[in-house]
Scaffold this active site. Structure first.
Site, PDB file in Angstrom:
ATOM      1  N   LYS A  53       0.803  -1.225   0.000  1.00  0.00           N
ATOM      2  CA  LYS A  53       0.000   0.000   0.000  1.00  0.00           C
ATOM      3  C   LYS A  53       0.842   1.284   0.000  1.00  0.00           C
ATOM      4  O   LYS A  53       0.429   2.291  -0.565  1.00  0.00           O
ATOM      5  CB  LYS A  53      -0.952   0.016   1.205  1.00  0.00           C
ATOM      6  CG  LYS A  53      -2.092  -0.992   1.075  1.00  0.00           C
ATOM      7  CD  LYS A  53      -3.059  -0.861   2.229  1.00  0.00           C
ATOM      8  CE  LYS A  53      -4.052  -2.016   2.209  1.00  0.00           C
ATOM      9  NZ  LYS A  53      -5.116  -1.836   3.196  1.00  0.00           N
ATOM     10  N   ASP A  77     -10.228   2.409   2.430  1.00  0.00           N
ATOM     11  CA  ASP A  77     -10.285   1.635   3.683  1.00  0.00           C
ATOM     12  C   ASP A  77     -11.098   2.363   4.756  1.00  0.00           C
ATOM     13  O   ASP A  77     -11.936   1.764   5.432  1.00  0.00           O
ATOM     14  CB  ASP A  77      -8.867   1.377   4.216  1.00  0.00           C
ATOM     15  CG  ASP A  77      -8.137   0.301   3.433  1.00  0.00           C
ATOM     16  OD1 ASP A  77      -8.807  -0.594   2.887  1.00  0.00           O
ATOM     17  OD2 ASP A  77      -6.899   0.360   3.365  1.00  0.00           O
TER      18      ASP A  77
END
Ligand code: ATR
Length: 279
Positions: free
Chosen positions: A67, A104
């Site tokens: 990420k 997220d």
């Protein structure tokens, strides 16, 4: 030829994302393919991604451990991906450039406020952990305007630094931070979110028993076949409170990515029930 998407990570074999996106595609009638692709954590991320872009993929989900690399690779970042310091969703633009986003945090907030049905506004929130997973969700959590948000971490300094980095977004929320060992001095919380990696290692955190309100929620960002040590702790100390694992967050962040790519919003709640059944 249908549009192709993929989740990239390492390990990736057990990823639920291909199942989730297949269910979304069926539900919304989208003609697309979604695969799981392992990009070796020991190899440079950029050339591997470049090869996939040249093969014609239209978008990617990015998971552990890539990420941060995806954040660095993206040509353009959305403001929330900048704040998160991490990218979980990449869009391949018409000119081949990459736009990085992070869904997220909005996935976590959607799961708690819509699927669990607990509004966060005016509530006392405790977040355990101060790593990338927590940094990734702070902005959307603060946007819900909780009364208080306390970040507690084994290494107190890291929690402190995170609270300082997000102080400008706190508004009316009392944003504070400290060590896990200082939690016994604090009042009860309505919502406790575990964003530490302790559950991954099968370890329980040493938490005081008064910490969770009886009408509260214990939420673990991790999930597995069996309840995590954190959720077992919550059941023991406060059986009346709600308990959720991170599968709902996974489905909701995927729904947001799907909407970014395809322009249609799948029903996360229906899909979560289907995925839970197959777990
Ligand atoms: P991620 O990107 O998944 O958040 P990370 O940046 O390595 O991963 O952060 C892991 C988090 O879990 C940290 O908050 C870490 O605490 P420290 O900052 O003190 O290292 C926390 N963590 C990991 N294992 C833990 C354990 N056994 N007990 C308590 N906290 C733990």
């Amino acid at each position: 030829m249908p549009d192709c998407y993929a989740v990239v990570g390492d390990p990736i074999a057990h990823s639920k994302s291909p199942l989730i996106h297949r269910l979304f595609a069926e539900q919304t009638g989208q003609d697309m393919v979604y695969e799981a692709i392992r990009i070796d954590r020991a190899r440079p991320f950029a050339p591997a991604m470049g090869a996939l872009v040249r093969q014609g993929y239209r978008g990617f989900n990015v998971t552990v451990p890539h990420k941060l690399a995806a954040h660095d690779l993206a040509n353009t970042l959305t403001p929330r991906a900048q704040r998160a310091g991490a990218v979980n969703t990449l869009v391949v633009e018409a000119d081949g450039s990459l736009t990085g986003d992070n869904t997220d945090g909005i996935g976590l907030v959607q799961d708690i406020t819509e699927l669990v049905g607990l509004p966060l506004t005016g509530r006392r929130l405790l977040i355990l952990g101060a790593g990338g997973a927590v940094q990734g969700v702070l902005e959307p959590l603060l946007a819900e305007r909780p009364a208080a948000l306390h970040i507690a971490n084994r290494t107190a300094d890291k929690a402190q630094r995170l609270a300082e980095a997000f102080a400008d977004l706190a508004g009316e929320t009392a944003l504070s931070a400290g060590g896990l060992d200082k939690l016994k001095q604090l009042d009860t919380f309505d919502v406790i979110i575990n964003g530490t990696a302790a559950s991954l290692q099968g370890e329980a955190l040493d938490l005081p028993i008064h910490l969770l309100a009886p009408d509260g929620l214990a939420y673990d960002m991790m999930y597995g076949k069996a309840p995590t040590p954190f959720l077992r702790w919550a059941e023991r100390v406060q059986p009346a409170a709600e308990r959720r694992d991170g599968l709902g967050m996974l489905v909701c962040q995927a729904a947001a990515a799907f909407e970014i790519w395809r322009g249609v919003r799948p029903n996360a709640e229906t899909t979560l029930a289907q995925v839970r059944q197959k777990l």
